[in-house]
Design an enzyme around this catalytic site. Structure first.
Site, PDB file in Angstrom:
ATOM      1  N   LYS A  64     -18.631 -28.261  22.213  1.00  0.00           N
ATOM      2  CA  LYS A  64     -18.075 -28.191  23.575  1.00  0.00           C
ATOM      3  C   LYS A  64     -16.707 -27.488  23.620  1.00  0.00           C
ATOM      4  CE  LYS A  64     -21.056 -31.726  25.485  1.00  0.00           C
ATOM      5  NZ  LYS A  64     -21.478 -33.101  25.279  1.00  0.00           N
ATOM      6  N   TYR A 190     -27.834 -24.406  26.089  1.00  0.00           N
ATOM      7  CA  TYR A 190     -27.122 -25.650  25.739  1.00  0.00           C
ATOM      8  C   TYR A 190     -27.751 -26.341  24.525  1.00  0.00           C
ATOM      9  CZ  TYR A 190     -25.488 -30.426  25.854  1.00  0.00           C
ATOM     10  OH  TYR A 190     -24.979 -31.645  25.471  1.00  0.00           O
ATOM     11  N   TYR A 242     -15.518 -39.025  23.613  1.00  0.00           N
ATOM     12  CA  TYR A 242     -16.340 -39.736  24.609  1.00  0.00           C
ATOM     13  C   TYR A 242     -15.497 -40.748  25.367  1.00  0.00           C
ATOM     14  CZ  TYR A 242     -20.059 -37.758  21.683  1.00  0.00           C
ATOM     15  OH  TYR A 242     -20.858 -36.910  20.985  1.00  0.00           O
ATOM     16  N   VAL A 260     -22.821 -36.322  18.202  1.00  0.00           N
ATOM     17  CA  VAL A 260     -23.771 -37.349  17.769  1.00  0.00           C
ATOM     18  C   VAL A 260     -24.473 -37.005  16.447  1.00  0.00           C
ATOM     19  CG1 VAL A 260     -24.161 -38.325  20.068  1.00  0.00           C
ATOM     20  CG2 VAL A 260     -25.637 -36.482  19.260  1.00  0.00           C
TER      21      VAL A 260
HETATM   22  N1  GLU Z   1     -27.306 -32.487  22.145  1.00  0.00           N
HETATM   23  C1  GLU Z   1     -26.730 -33.737  22.482  1.00  0.00           C
HETATM   24  C2  GLU Z   1     -27.127 -34.106  23.892  1.00  0.00           C
HETATM   25  O1  GLU Z   1     -26.933 -33.320  24.770  1.00  0.00           O
HETATM   26  C3  GLU Z   1     -25.246 -33.687  22.317  1.00  0.00           C
HETATM   27  C4  GLU Z   1     -24.656 -34.980  22.581  1.00  0.00           C
HETATM   28  C5  GLU Z   1     -23.381 -35.229  21.848  1.00  0.00           C
HETATM   29  O2  GLU Z   1     -23.191 -34.849  20.689  1.00  0.00           O
HETATM   30  O3  GLU Z   1     -22.549 -35.874  22.480  1.00  0.00           O
HETATM   31  O4  GLU Z   1     -27.623 -35.149  24.162  1.00  0.00           O
END
Ligand code: GLU
Length: 306
Positions: A64, A190, A242, A260
């Site tokens: 991100k 994405y 988060y 994640v």
């Molecule tokens: N590809 C994961 C999703 O969009 C990324 C989530 C993450 O790492 O926070 O659910």
């Protein structure tokens, strides 16, 4: 320094199994909770590593800040601020309960999925495949590693099961925040972005460039203007971890982004870049042993920017 990292890896070993690999993306559930690795690059270019630092994993949400950087490089600060907000949501990364107000004001946080999906539309490129390729190129450049590739299995797993992300993307579309009609190709960009395969070393190198406000290690080559680093690092402090970002700021105190896949990229402005990997996650989705390790390193080396 290497001795310190090895001590930290050893002291954090009991925490590895307390976390659980993400299971909502089936391919990620295969992560081995016994893995814990660290890589550090100091501002003089010296590198230090310990544990499973060579193990590859998918970047997931750590992409991100790179997406945000590319959106800034392609559009400049003002245009990005028109669509992307900087206030923390205080909600999980894939929460569907965004308020009408934040959508109407086009104030989407770039560190949660909705904002990241919106950012894919801000990247330049004739097709979404081309946009992804430009993101991959930038990731390789920042990491100084031309071998960084897509993890095809994780990408397909995300695409097959990512219905919540699909829901978020169509919500963006309904509020006019995605202009293209082909929402699926935005999502594809994405999903691919999340499935870029990296190591702790790659994350440390990328973190280093943010820590040096846009300059590469050793060569000092400038990749992007310092003001973009100030923007990204500030967003990371408030919402990189988060809805556990406040706790992380108190315990570690540096700009950081987790994913994640178990990776954490930590930026210590002007001092160092850190990459950590341990796939056991806490209830917020952050690497549990990874945060413990960063907490110890921060205490020992007085890293907190606060
Ligand atoms: N590809 C994961 C999703 O969009 C990324 C989530 C993450 O790492 O926070 O659910």
């Amino acid at each position: 320094m290497e001795v310190l990292l090895e001590e930290i890896i050893e002291q954090c070993a009991p925490y590895k199994a307390l976390g659980k690999p993400a299971s909502y993306i089936p391919e990620l559930a295969k992560g081995d909770v016994n893995d814990l690795g660290m890589y550090v690059i100091l501002n003089n270019g010296q590198t230090f590593k310990a544990g499973d630092y060579k193990k590859p994993f998918t970047i997931q949400s750590v992409v991100k800040p790179i997406l945000l950087l590319l959106a800034l490089m392609d559009n400049g600060l003002d245009k990005v601020r028109e669509k992307i907000g900087v206030e923390a949501t205080g909600k999980p990364f894939d929460a569907i309960n965004v308020t009408d107000q934040s959508l109407q004001n086009q104030h989407i946080n770039p560190m949660v999925n909705m904002g990241a999906i919106a950012m894919c539309t801000l990247i330049s490129g004739a097709t979404y495949e081309e946009r992804f390729q430009r993101l991959l190129e930038l990731t390789r450049k920042l990491a100084g590693n031309n071998e960084i590739e897509l993890d095809e299995a994780v990408y397909l797993s995300e695409k097959r099961t990512g219905n919540k992300n699909r829901a978020l993307a169509y919500l963006l579309k309904s509020y006019g925040l995605i202009e293209d009609d082909d929402v699926e190709s935005v999502l594809d960009c994405y999903f691919k972005a999340c499935s870029i395969k990296v190591t702790c070393k790659d994350l440390a190198r990328i973190a280093y460039v943010f820590s040096s406000h846009g300059k590469m290690p050793i060569s000092d080559e400038r990749i992007f203007p310092a003001e973009f680093a100030h923007f990204v690092n500030a967003v990371l402090v408030t919402c990189g971890m988060y809805d556990g970002s406040g706790d992380f700021a108190v315990r570690v105190g540096v700009p950081a982004k987790s994913g994640v896949g178990g990776g954490i990229m930590a930026v210590v402005p002007t001092r160092m870049g850190i990459g950590i990997f341990s796939p056991g996650l806490d209830e917020k989705g952050n690497s549990l042993a990874g945060i413990k390790a960063l907490e110890q390193l921060s205490r020992k080396m007085y890293l907190s920017i606060f």
